[in-house]
Scaffold this motif. Structure first.
Motif, PDB file in Angstrom:
ATOM      1  N   GLU A 137     -19.508  21.571   9.367  1.00  0.00           N
ATOM      2  CA  GLU A 137     -18.645  22.008   8.205  1.00  0.00           C
ATOM      3  C   GLU A 137     -17.437  20.966   8.322  1.00  0.00           C
ATOM      4  OE1 GLU A 137     -19.433  23.892   5.978  1.00  0.00           O
ATOM      5  OE2 GLU A 137     -20.839  25.552   6.751  1.00  0.00           O
ATOM      6  N   ALA A 138     -16.528  21.200   7.146  1.00  0.00           N
ATOM      7  CA  ALA A 138     -15.581  20.412   7.164  1.00  0.00           C
ATOM      8  C   ALA A 138     -14.531  20.340   8.343  1.00  0.00           C
ATOM      9  CB  ALA A 138     -14.700  20.780   6.023  1.00  0.00           C
ATOM     10  N   ASP A 139     -14.545  21.298   9.276  1.00  0.00           N
ATOM     11  CA  ASP A 139     -13.871  21.354  10.512  1.00  0.00           C
ATOM     12  C   ASP A 139     -14.398  20.377  11.300  1.00  0.00           C
ATOM     13  OD1 ASP A 139     -15.729  22.818  11.374  1.00  0.00           O
ATOM     14  OD2 ASP A 139     -14.775  24.381  11.963  1.00  0.00           O
ATOM     15  N   LEU A 140     -15.603  19.819  11.269  1.00  0.00           N
ATOM     16  CA  LEU A 140     -16.235  18.705  12.086  1.00  0.00           C
ATOM     17  C   LEU A 140     -16.741  19.542  13.382  1.00  0.00           C
ATOM     18  CD1 LEU A 140     -14.300  15.458  11.295  1.00  0.00           C
ATOM     19  CD2 LEU A 140     -16.268  16.385  10.201  1.00  0.00           C
ATOM     20  N   ASN A 141     -16.577  20.754  13.420  1.00  0.00           N
ATOM     21  CA  ASN A 141     -17.009  21.587  14.772  1.00  0.00           C
ATOM     22  C   ASN A 141     -18.259  22.607  14.422  1.00  0.00           C
ATOM     23  OD1 ASN A 141     -17.014  22.589  17.361  1.00  0.00           O
ATOM     24  ND2 ASN A 141     -14.920  23.547  17.243  1.00  0.00           N
ATOM     25  N   THR A 142     -17.975  23.375  13.283  1.00  0.00           N
ATOM     26  CA  THR A 142     -18.742  24.486  13.048  1.00  0.00           C
ATOM     27  C   THR A 142     -20.195  23.951  12.404  1.00  0.00           C
ATOM     28  OG1 THR A 142     -17.107  25.674  12.489  1.00  0.00           O
ATOM     29  CG2 THR A 142     -19.099  26.676  11.770  1.00  0.00           C
ATOM     30  N   SER A 173     -13.777  12.667  16.307  1.00  0.00           N
ATOM     31  CA  SER A 173     -12.525  12.793  16.667  1.00  0.00           C
ATOM     32  C   SER A 173     -11.620  11.675  15.792  1.00  0.00           C
ATOM     33  CB  SER A 173     -12.413  11.984  18.042  1.00  0.00           C
ATOM     34  OG  SER A 173     -13.057  13.005  19.035  1.00  0.00           O
ATOM     35  N   ARG A 216     -11.599  13.273  12.345  1.00  0.00           N
ATOM     36  CA  ARG A 216     -10.826  14.575  12.343  1.00  0.00           C
ATOM     37  C   ARG A 216      -9.129  14.133  12.054  1.00  0.00           C
ATOM     38  NH1 ARG A 216     -12.776  16.122  16.704  1.00  0.00           N
ATOM     39  NH2 ARG A 216     -14.363  17.467  15.797  1.00  0.00           N
ATOM     40  N   ASN A 228     -11.945  20.397  22.962  1.00  0.00           N
ATOM     41  CA  ASN A 228     -12.670  19.367  22.282  1.00  0.00           C
ATOM     42  C   ASN A 228     -13.757  18.548  23.066  1.00  0.00           C
ATOM     43  OD1 ASN A 228     -12.964  18.025  19.808  1.00  0.00           O
ATOM     44  ND2 ASN A 228     -12.047  15.985  20.445  1.00  0.00           N
ATOM     45  N   GLU A 261     -16.346  18.227   2.707  1.00  0.00           N
ATOM     46  CA  GLU A 261     -16.720  19.376   2.666  1.00  0.00           C
ATOM     47  C   GLU A 261     -17.926  19.751   4.016  1.00  0.00           C
ATOM     48  OE1 GLU A 261     -18.738  20.639  -0.900  1.00  0.00           O
ATOM     49  OE2 GLU A 261     -16.690  20.915  -1.887  1.00  0.00           O
ATOM     50  N   LYS A 262     -18.564  18.683   4.167  1.00  0.00           N
ATOM     51  CA  LYS A 262     -19.654  18.630   5.480  1.00  0.00           C
ATOM     52  C   LYS A 262     -20.004  17.065   5.707  1.00  0.00           C
ATOM     53  CE  LYS A 262     -22.126  23.136   4.213  1.00  0.00           C
ATOM     54  NZ  LYS A 262     -23.480  23.670   3.884  1.00  0.00           N
ATOM     55  N   LYS A 297     -20.293  26.644  17.489  1.00  0.00           N
ATOM     56  CA  LYS A 297     -19.343  25.581  17.519  1.00  0.00           C
ATOM     57  C   LYS A 297     -19.664  24.598  18.465  1.00  0.00           C
ATOM     58  CE  LYS A 297     -16.393  27.914  14.996  1.00  0.00           C
ATOM     59  NZ  LYS A 297     -15.862  27.613  13.631  1.00  0.00           N
TER      60      LYS A 297
END
Length: 256
Positions: free
Chosen positions: A153-158, A249, A252, A196, A131-132, A190
């Protein structure tokens, strides 16, 4: 003779008092150590939760922290590791140990001196998985080293949040890094661009929200150019190739 005996007695009394005081202080230190460690752990958990936006007034810190797992990351490989004991490993001490850290040389844009080989990160997981993730950050501002956390966040960017728990910047100027309004700007930004590449930055002045690049930009602190630059440099370092970028990376890609 009486005078000599009086002097000798005074010395003996002083020695006895010194020994008694030493015993009392040593005993108190031993007895208080568990409480001191508990307070230290509570403070760490509070700072981690606060940076991730997971702590509200009145929350039970230990209960909230139950969903978080501490993991060690080998920065050289960008992967999780069991090479260090999470309960005893101290990142600050490691940064001063040549065997546990590396000299950054010209890559030290955050002015941290030496980079620990291993860093402790905090993983938040739910029923659906990650999740984070909360990452430790540090770097030099105007007057001091800033210690804090940035959460993704879970997207590892936000960016989910950012907070500094230790610094000595000037109140009302560089100290505005603690201002909730300024910290709120980071949420939703972001860290990486479409290729990336690290793109998160603190700009001079106000962010022009009409520009597409504004998704990566944070307002500079008014009257605190050097502190703003310090935050900008530490974010670029820790989210860059010499910091956590390789690890993120790999995570992800499911290879951490």
């Amino acid at each position: 003779m009486a005078s000599n005996n009086s002097t000798l007695k005074t010395i003996k009394v002083a020695l006895v008092l010194c020994i008694v005081c030493s015993v009392i202080v040593s005993t108190a230190a031993v007895l208080l150590r568990p409480a001191q460690q508990a307070n230290k752990d509570l403070d760490r958990k509070t700072n981690v939760l606060a940076a991730a936006g997971m702590l509200q007034k009145g929350d039970d810190v230990n209960a909230k922290f139950a969903s978080i797992t501490a993991r060690a990351v080998d920065l050289a490989t960008g992967k999780f590791t069991d090479a260090v004991d999470l309960d005893s490993y101290n990142q600050r001490k490691a940064s001063k140990d040549p065997e546990l850290s590396v000299d950054l040389g010209d890559a030290d844009i955050a002015k941290i001196g030496r980079l620990p080989k291993y860093m402790i990160v905090y993983v938040v997981e739910g029923d659906a998985g990650l999740e984070k993730i909360i990452l430790p950050i540090k770097g030099y501002g105007l007057w001091s080293t800033l210690y804090g956390f940035v959460a993704l966040e879970a997207d590892l960017n936000t960016v989910a949040g950012l907070g500094f728990y230790e610094h000595a910047e000037t109140p009302g100027l560089g100290g505005e890094i603690d201002n909730p309004l300024w910290k709120a700007q980071w949420i939703g930004k972001k860290s990486y661009d479409a290729n990336n590449k690290q793109a998160l930055t603190v700009v001079r002045g106000k962010v022009d929200l009409s520009r597409s690049e504004s998704i990566h930009e944070i307002d500079g602190l008014s009257g605190a150019t050097l502190t703003s630059r310090g935050v900008d440099n530490l974010i670029k370092f820790w989210m860059g190739e010499n910091g956590f970028s390789p690890f993120l990376s790999n995570l992800r890609a499911g290879e951490a």
